[in-house]
Scaffold this active site. Structure first.
Site, PDB file in Angstrom:
ATOM      1  N   GLU A   1      -6.342  -4.475   5.589  1.00 42.33           N
ATOM      2  CA  GLU A   1      -6.764  -5.756   5.006  1.00 42.33           C
ATOM      3  C   GLU A   1      -8.211  -6.084   5.348  1.00 42.33           C
ATOM      4  O   GLU A   1      -8.870  -6.816   4.620  1.00 42.33           O
ATOM      5  CB  GLU A   1      -5.839  -6.890   5.467  1.00 42.33           C
ATOM      6  CG  GLU A   1      -4.510  -6.889   4.745  1.00 42.33           C
ATOM      7  CD  GLU A   1      -3.721  -8.183   4.899  1.00 42.33           C
ATOM      8  OE1 GLU A   1      -4.110  -9.047   5.704  1.00 42.33           O
ATOM      9  OE2 GLU A   1      -2.690  -8.307   4.220  1.00 42.33           O
TER      10      GLU A   1
ATOM     11  N   HIS B   1       8.006  17.241  12.031  1.00 40.84           N
ATOM     12  CA  HIS B   1       8.951  17.999  11.215  1.00 40.84           C
ATOM     13  C   HIS B   1       9.066  17.421   9.800  1.00 40.84           C
ATOM     14  O   HIS B   1      10.042  17.653   9.103  1.00 40.84           O
ATOM     15  CB  HIS B   1      10.314  18.039  11.913  1.00 40.84           C
ATOM     16  CG  HIS B   1      10.240  18.770  13.222  1.00 40.84           C
ATOM     17  ND1 HIS B   1      10.675  20.065  13.372  1.00 40.84           N
ATOM     18  CD2 HIS B   1       9.712  18.397  14.414  1.00 40.84           C
ATOM     19  CE1 HIS B   1      10.447  20.445  14.627  1.00 40.84           C
ATOM     20  NE2 HIS B   1       9.859  19.459  15.274  1.00 40.84           N
TER      21      HIS B   1
ATOM     22  N   LYS C   1      -0.389 -12.640  -4.914  1.00 41.92           N
ATOM     23  CA  LYS C   1       0.247 -13.949  -4.645  1.00 41.92           C
ATOM     24  C   LYS C   1       0.059 -14.874  -5.853  1.00 41.92           C
ATOM     25  O   LYS C   1       0.995 -15.531  -6.298  1.00 41.92           O
ATOM     26  CB  LYS C   1      -0.401 -14.617  -3.419  1.00 41.92           C
ATOM     27  CG  LYS C   1      -0.041 -14.020  -2.059  1.00 41.92           C
ATOM     28  CD  LYS C   1      -0.594 -14.923  -0.940  1.00 41.92           C
ATOM     29  CE  LYS C   1      -0.469 -14.298   0.442  1.00 41.92           C
ATOM     30  NZ  LYS C   1      -1.040 -15.114   1.514  1.00 41.92           N
TER      31      LYS C   1
HETATM   32  O1  PA5 Z   1      -4.234 -11.409   7.837  1.00 41.25           O
HETATM   33  C1  PA5 Z   1      -3.917 -12.252   7.012  1.00 41.25           C
HETATM   34  O2  PA5 Z   1      -4.575 -13.309   6.852  1.00 41.25           O
HETATM   35  C2  PA5 Z   1      -2.692 -12.074   6.131  1.00 41.25           C
HETATM   36  O3  PA5 Z   1      -2.064 -10.879   6.362  1.00 41.25           O
HETATM   37  C3  PA5 Z   1      -1.707 -13.201   6.392  1.00 41.25           C
HETATM   38  O4  PA5 Z   1      -1.344 -13.177   7.750  1.00 41.25           O
HETATM   39  C4  PA5 Z   1      -0.457 -13.067   5.508  1.00 41.25           C
HETATM   40  O5  PA5 Z   1      -0.818 -12.974   4.158  1.00 41.25           O
HETATM   41  C5  PA5 Z   1       0.445 -14.285   5.711  1.00 41.25           C
HETATM   42  O6  PA5 Z   1      -0.248 -15.456   5.404  1.00 41.25           O
HETATM   43  P1  PA5 Z   1       0.223 -16.856   5.937  1.00 41.25           P
HETATM   44  O7  PA5 Z   1       0.200 -16.853   7.432  1.00 41.25           O
HETATM   45  O8  PA5 Z   1      -0.771 -17.821   5.373  1.00 41.25           O
HETATM   46  O9  PA5 Z   1       1.612 -17.086   5.418  1.00 41.25           O
END
Ligand code: PA5
Length: 427
Positions: A279, A300, A414
């Site tokens: 990310e 394996h 989303k």
């Molecule tokens: O690193 C990030 O910001 C994302 O992976 C969020 O943690 C994830 O999308 C969940 O979002 P939220 O905590 O707003 O529900």
């Protein structure tokens, strides 16, 4: 306490004066909080800036959870789930599902059968729920929350509110509004720390403390890493070294990094690492694709590809120097299994030999290698390791000229969900 860091190539050649200048600029951007995405650099000095009173309050909440419940259900996804999951899995014993309190995760997947079976399981337990979402609007945990809050209300009536804790943004989001309306206890996710960098905030700390693990030690490890990794001297900063090597390998035609380990306790540390790097870096048509393998199991299966498939991946071994429990292979009188040549060898020693054998084989097969070794698997070393990875990841993304702290790609799916399901305001 130091991360032991080794690279199969020659990395001092990589340090051109241009690169040194770039590293200095990145360092300044991170530490003066002026780099791209600077609104989300709060994690950098978070471990050393925590107040004793804040921690005490958090530990008191954890203690209260343990006093009245034997299960904590943590509802969250991505960064709101993987940090605590990684630490809890790493510290727990096999075949003994919990330490002082059982922690079960929900909302990281959408499954009617998972939720139905979970609620059935909870019927014979005393339960507290911790709903975690920084934005307070993520659909998957919100769906799980709707079912589990209804379950709690049916089961505990007016007392339900005292068993629901919400961890979310201080100022905005549907979850915050719900918590205020219903009178749930609220913990905040600092505005300047993004989900995948939030393991040392209440997001990660509450579930870990509730399960009975030592969050002071975890934070101590993170604080040590913060101190060790704050300089620009590349020789003494393994986070910068790791970032430089990754960038060099990426430029040399290795766009995939496989994080490998010989200890299944690190499985969710690998998952957390994947999210952190994917990310943070995978943007603008760039970035190393992070993947993982657990050895010997995957020797394996994936092993064949790693050894002999398309030459596009480099390998980062994550090793643990010392184990708490071990077994020694004993001499057998009949030796029918022909294993007596191994007698006297501990299983940890076997894994070390397996590492050396794998390392040489993969290297000969054309897989460049990094090895990261931590001394042992405890709170302190895990805190240190996770902070190390976060710092390395920030350098790494900045070296690719990428903002490490947003995730526009995740937002796109989303928004599509909202559109397809006709969420008000999205159709
Ligand atoms: O690193 C990030 O910001 C994302 O992976 C969020 O943690 C994830 O999308 C969940 O979002 P939220 O905590 O707003 O529900």
């Amino acid at each position: 306490m130091k991360i032991a860091f080794n690279y199969s190539g020659n990395y001092s050649n990589l340090l051109t004066s241009e690169l040194k200048q770039k590293i200095k600029r990145i360092h300044h951007g991170i530490h003066s909080k002026s780099g791209v995405g600077s609104d989300y650099l709060g994690w950098v000095d978070w471990p050393s800036s925590l107040h004793h009173e804040w921690l005490k309050e958090l530990k008191d909440i954890a203690k209260e959870i343990r006093e009245k419940s034997n299960v904590l259900v943590v509802i969250g996804i991505g960064g709101s789930y993987l940090g605590s999951k990684a630490i809890l899995e790493a510290l727990s014993k096999n075949f003994q599902s919990f330490n002082k309190l059982e922690v079960i995760f929900a909302g990281h997947l959408v499954s009617g059968s998972y939720l139905q079976q979970l609620m059935k399981y909870l019927d014979s337990k005393e339960v507290t729920i911790n709903v975690i979402s920084k934005s307070g609007t993520t659909t998957e945990p919100a769906i799980a929350s709707r079912f589990l809050i209804q379950y709690m209300e049916k089961r505990y009536g007016e007392q339900a509110a005292s068993r629901i804790i919400v961890t979310t943004d201080e100022k905005k989001g549907a979850l915050r509004t719900l918590a205020i309306e219903k009178g749930y206890k609220r913990l905040t996710v600092p505005e300047n720390i993004g989900g995948r960098y939030s393991v040392f905030t209440a997001v990660g700390l509450l579930p870990i403390a509730a399960a009975g693990y030592d969050i002071d030690e975890l934070l101590f490890g993170a604080k040590m890493a913060q101190k060790e990794l704050q300089g620009t001297d590349v020789e003494n900063n393994p986070a910068i070294q790791y970032a430089i090597i990754r960038k060099n390998l990426y430029d040399a035609g290795y766009p995939v990094e496989i994080l490998t380990s010989f200890d299944d306790k690190l499985k969710y540390v690998q998952e957390w690492w994947k999210q952190l790097f994917a990310e943070s870096e995978g943007k603008d048509g760039k970035g190393i694709f992070p993947t993982s393998a657990l050895y010997s199991t995957d020797l394996h299966s994936l092993g064949q590809y790693i050894q002999d498939g398309q030459r596009m991946l480099f390998e980062t071994f994550l090793l643990i120097e010392k184990v708490d429990e071990d077994l020694t292979i004993f001499e057998s009188e009949q030796n029918e299994d022909e294993l007596n040549y191994l007698s006297g060898l501990t299983l940890h020693e076997f894994n070390q030999v397996c590492y050396e054998a794998t390392s040489i084989a993969h290297l000969q097969g054309g897989v460049p290698q990094i090895t990261i070794t931590i001394h042992q698997l405890d709170e302190r070393h895990l805190g240190h390791l996770l902070y190390f990875f976060m710092m390395a990841c920030a350098y790494s993304a900045y070296l690719l000229d990428i903002n490490p702290f947003d995730q526009p790609g995740v937002e796109e799916y989303k928004t599509n969900i909202f559109k397809f399901l006709k969420k008000p305001g999205f159709c």
